[in-house]
Design a protein around this motif. Sequence first.
Motif, mmCIF file in Angstrom:
data_model
loop_
_atom_site.group_PDB
_atom_site.id
_atom_site.type_symbol
_atom_site.label_atom_id
_atom_site.label_comp_id
_atom_site.label_asym_id
_atom_site.label_seq_id
_atom_site.Cartn_x
_atom_site.Cartn_y
_atom_site.Cartn_z
ATOM 1 N N UNK A 117 30.114 35.358 48.162
ATOM 2 C CA UNK A 117 30.305 36.739 47.744
ATOM 3 C C UNK A 117 31.696 37.267 47.979
ATOM 4 N N UNK A 118 32.523 36.536 48.712
ATOM 5 C CA UNK A 118 33.871 37.007 49.032
ATOM 6 C C UNK A 118 34.821 36.944 47.845
ATOM 7 N N UNK A 119 34.644 35.937 46.960
ATOM 8 C CA UNK A 119 35.545 35.844 45.812
ATOM 9 C C UNK A 119 35.248 36.965 44.830
ATOM 10 N N UNK A 120 36.263 37.422 44.143
ATOM 11 C CA UNK A 120 36.105 38.521 43.202
ATOM 12 C C UNK A 120 35.247 38.083 42.017
ATOM 13 N N UNK A 121 34.619 39.052 41.375
ATOM 14 C CA UNK A 121 33.725 38.751 40.262
ATOM 15 C C UNK A 121 34.425 37.991 39.142
ATOM 16 N N UNK A 122 35.679 38.351 38.851
ATOM 17 C CA UNK A 122 36.373 37.689 37.748
ATOM 18 C C UNK A 122 36.606 36.213 38.046
ATOM 19 N N UNK A 123 36.745 35.853 39.324
ATOM 20 C CA UNK A 123 36.922 34.447 39.691
ATOM 21 C C UNK A 123 35.623 33.689 39.446
ATOM 22 N N UNK A 124 34.504 34.287 39.826
ATOM 23 C CA UNK A 124 33.211 33.626 39.627
ATOM 24 C C UNK A 124 32.900 33.504 38.140
ATOM 25 N N UNK A 125 33.228 34.523 37.363
ATOM 26 C CA UNK A 125 32.958 34.460 35.929
ATOM 27 C C UNK A 125 33.872 33.474 35.214
ATOM 28 N N UNK A 126 35.095 33.292 35.728
ATOM 29 C CA UNK A 126 36.042 32.380 35.088
ATOM 30 C C UNK A 126 35.737 30.929 35.408
#
Length: 811
Positions: free
Chosen positions: A221-230
């Motif tokens: 959960x620490x990584x930003x949403x855009x990183x997970x989506x990318x």
Amino acid sequence: MQVFIQARPCDTTGQLLEDGAPPTPPPSRLPDDWTPYRDRVEFKTAEFLYTRNQMSTGDINILLDLWAATLLKHNDKPPFADCHDLHKTIDSTPVGDVKWQSFKVQYTGEKPAHDVPPWMDQSHDVWYRDPHEVIQNMLANPDYATEMDYQPYREFSTDDNTRQWQDFMSGDWAWNQADIISKDPGTTGLTFVPVILGSDKMTVSVATGANDYYPLYVSIGNVCNNVRRAHHDAVAIIGFLAMPQTTKEHASCPTYQKYRRQLFHSSISKILENLRPGMTKPEVVRFGDGHYRHVIYGLGPYIADYEEQVLLACIVRSWCPRCMSHCKNLDAKSLHHTRDHTEALIKEVSSTDLWDEYGIIHDLIPFTNDFPRADINQLIAPDILHQLIKGTFKDHLGEWVGKYLLHVHGKKGAEKIQDEIDRRDDSKALMKVYLPAIEGHVPTDVVRTFRAFLEFCYLVRHNIVTESMLVQIQDALDRFHHYRKVFESIGVVPTFSLPRQHSCSHYILLIRLFGAPNGLCSSITETKHIKAVKEPWRCSSRYKALSQMLVTNQRLDKLAASRIDFKSHGMLNGTCLSETLRALKRLWLNSMPDANQPDQPNENNITLLPDLNITTRGDNEEVNPDDQCSPSEVLLASCPQFDGKIQVFNSASSIFYAPSDHSGIGCMRREHICACPVWRNEAPRYDCVFVNTDAGVEGMGGMDIACVMCFFSFIFEEVSYPCAVVRWFDKADDGPDEDTGMWIIKPSYDDGHSPSIAIIHVDSIYWAAHLILIYGTHAIPRDLKHYDSYDAFRAFYVNKFADHHAFEIAS
């Protein structure tokens, strides 16, 4: 939140550092140490062949053989001798090696004395990788150093100081967990790491037999949403769960059903067991910014579609996994499921009543019960893809329209109208163009139902959700619930008690808990299927493919880890060719008698092709910026004379920040706007754009719509002027259409019959606009081509559902 959860850096022994202390330097590395590769070319070749091109073993051998033949006369050789040499080199990579392990699972309950069902004697292998190691690799990834939240936070708008939600750690769930953890004095200065899981059964091939897999994924959960989506390696596969099979005779057996369900939970519990100690006792972990920190883990939300949510929550199908509303009246207000309440019900209520009255399966134990601070009912994540897009929009609303047409017009009439709708929706873009496609064929309340639901979808898909946006979300949901009654009144829908539609009522709470829903959608895991399952399967021999897929995933991870390692040491700047040219130039300069003499002329004759880059500025740079006259009032004779060269372009690129749309890790997106007289050797293509005509007004109030007829640029008095020739459209009203919510525009004419044409600076172009024809009740002529639409129709909708960027502009 108390002061203990501060994510303070420490040294390798766990001693907290002073504020501002630099991180522990990484181990020194020589600039030409490409271990296990000999040089950059060898690494890039391995990465290209195995990761990007995914060339087959036979083709790799052919390529390397041809490569070797061309180098033989130079007494040189290619990077690898053959495919075996390539694989051996990748396998020897010292970083990113998280090995696959397995354990066997089998039914251990009571068996009948005779005629034992085959499934009771079958054993299954569960393959997995240690999630503890995988998560530590994520935390240590230097690519995430500036894309990671080290502690929970609450974010407020700078405009009105109201709360807003974006990335996962901005939500109340992480904040509340930190409060619980911080009650222990031993947690001083630590970092909370939420473990996000996801699973989804999938089939890689239908034609060749039973090729079903059950991958399990992990993220943090620490990584930003855009990183997970990318999908920048922030979502990793950690397991392939078992899928027991049986005959139709035993498939409905309660004992088999219980075994299949419990096997799922027991397997996940086993896979996660190495994380359990770190959920109560902090450990020291290295992060991507170079610092070490005390870390404590916790089970976070679980990404899954509805069928998976039923299995996770141990409930009966057709019930809600989050609340206790009865399956026959899901939209009735009720309490939320909690672990304590469920366990109390199991103790006091019979198994039959639990099933019938509460939708609870009494003899299943969720895997979360084996971990501290975990309650599966509170960890069910929102799922935009399956709950909203595939579920409510496609499976429900789309099907209801078909039933309405059948009910009103009969089979043949419905088929004719459906064909017309399909012609209007020739791009099959569904949500983007479906609303105007059905207008004229369905009652107004149906159109308003679709509008309300689409607005709900686009609002919850937003990258940042504010308090005022939560009000808009609730308003859209209320309108959806109000207008959808039309389907019930005409006898198309017997009930609205549908779990996927009901899930909409939980979105505001889930946003407050977990941040913007776009960071937890099952589209993330479905896209991961491609790299982790589908492509490795295609590269396999198809015989006992799973073992080959595991090896492929391990090699892909090693190549990704090598790239991160080399990049962090500055070894991947430029391209192989550019770096080789620089190296040769340095050797040439060092060989000259005077190494300080100026560079020699470049003999490569490289020509840079011009490109028009559109920004999002609203001001126009004119030759006379202080002139207050309208351009239409300026006499041609008073304009400066220009007799230089004019360059014409068929397109222009627009680069903008679009975190809510599909974009890269930095949320930047590039789109092209075309003004081409011949597109794909067929016909002209002239795109439409939003033009910023009043920067002081937000949204469509400060925008006009224009069709770009030509891009050109010229240089006047050493200043470059990129321009566009545009044809204007006029707004039909002061606001959007009441039914569709979209603005209506019409072609603009200067004197009643001459199109209104202007030349504008490209800096006034905000973004591409998608126009949709206003079809009315008339059928589209069979011979009408799409490129004749501007001339054949008199009015158009400005499609605010084209993408999330357009939704913000044109709402």
